[in-house]
Scaffold this motif. Sequence first.
Motif, PDB file in Angstrom:
ATOM      1  N   ARG A 127       0.847  -1.192   0.000  1.00 36.22           N
ATOM      2  CA  ARG A 127       0.000   0.000   0.000  1.00 36.22           C
ATOM      3  C   ARG A 127       0.879   1.238   0.000  1.00 36.22           C
ATOM      4  O   ARG A 127       1.851   1.326   0.733  1.00 36.22           O
ATOM      5  N   GLY A 142      -0.222   4.943   0.414  1.00 38.68           N
ATOM      6  CA  GLY A 142      -1.324   5.881   0.626  1.00 38.68           C
ATOM      7  C   GLY A 142      -2.638   5.220   0.244  1.00 38.68           C
ATOM      8  O   GLY A 142      -3.017   4.210   0.813  1.00 38.68           O
ATOM      9  N   THR A 143      -3.294   5.782  -0.754  1.00 38.57           N
ATOM     10  CA  THR A 143      -4.570   5.206  -1.204  1.00 38.57           C
ATOM     11  C   THR A 143      -4.390   4.241  -2.373  1.00 38.57           C
ATOM     12  O   THR A 143      -5.365   3.699  -2.875  1.00 38.57           O
TER      13      THR A 143
END
Length: 115
Positions: A73, A75-76
């Motif tokens: 991952r 961040g988004t």
Amino acid sequence: MPRNPTSEQIARYAEMFAAMGTDSRLRIVRLLLSAHPGGMVAGEIQAELGMSASNLSHHLDKLRNEGLVAVSREGTFLRYTANTAGLRELLNFLYAECCTRNKAIDPANIVHISK
């Protein structure tokens, strides 16, 4: 790679091959290998291969579950990379017994995959 793999090891390798047994998944693995070692975020893979997000997610999950793709991952975003160790293990399984019975090809002439 053991000279005589167990039934469990052979079943695991069969699952790994099955995971790459569709054109979409094979395209994903090849694309991630071309982007190695940095990998690609899911949106980049989707744009490059022209797949819907749900279809891509399904294929990436299968490849990840079989140890052929890794995910992290950011961040988004989810970044996917080819799991070269898993792919190397799979290729080593294929070539472990290459040409040992009929000596048609000298095993030294087979391309070696290593770090």
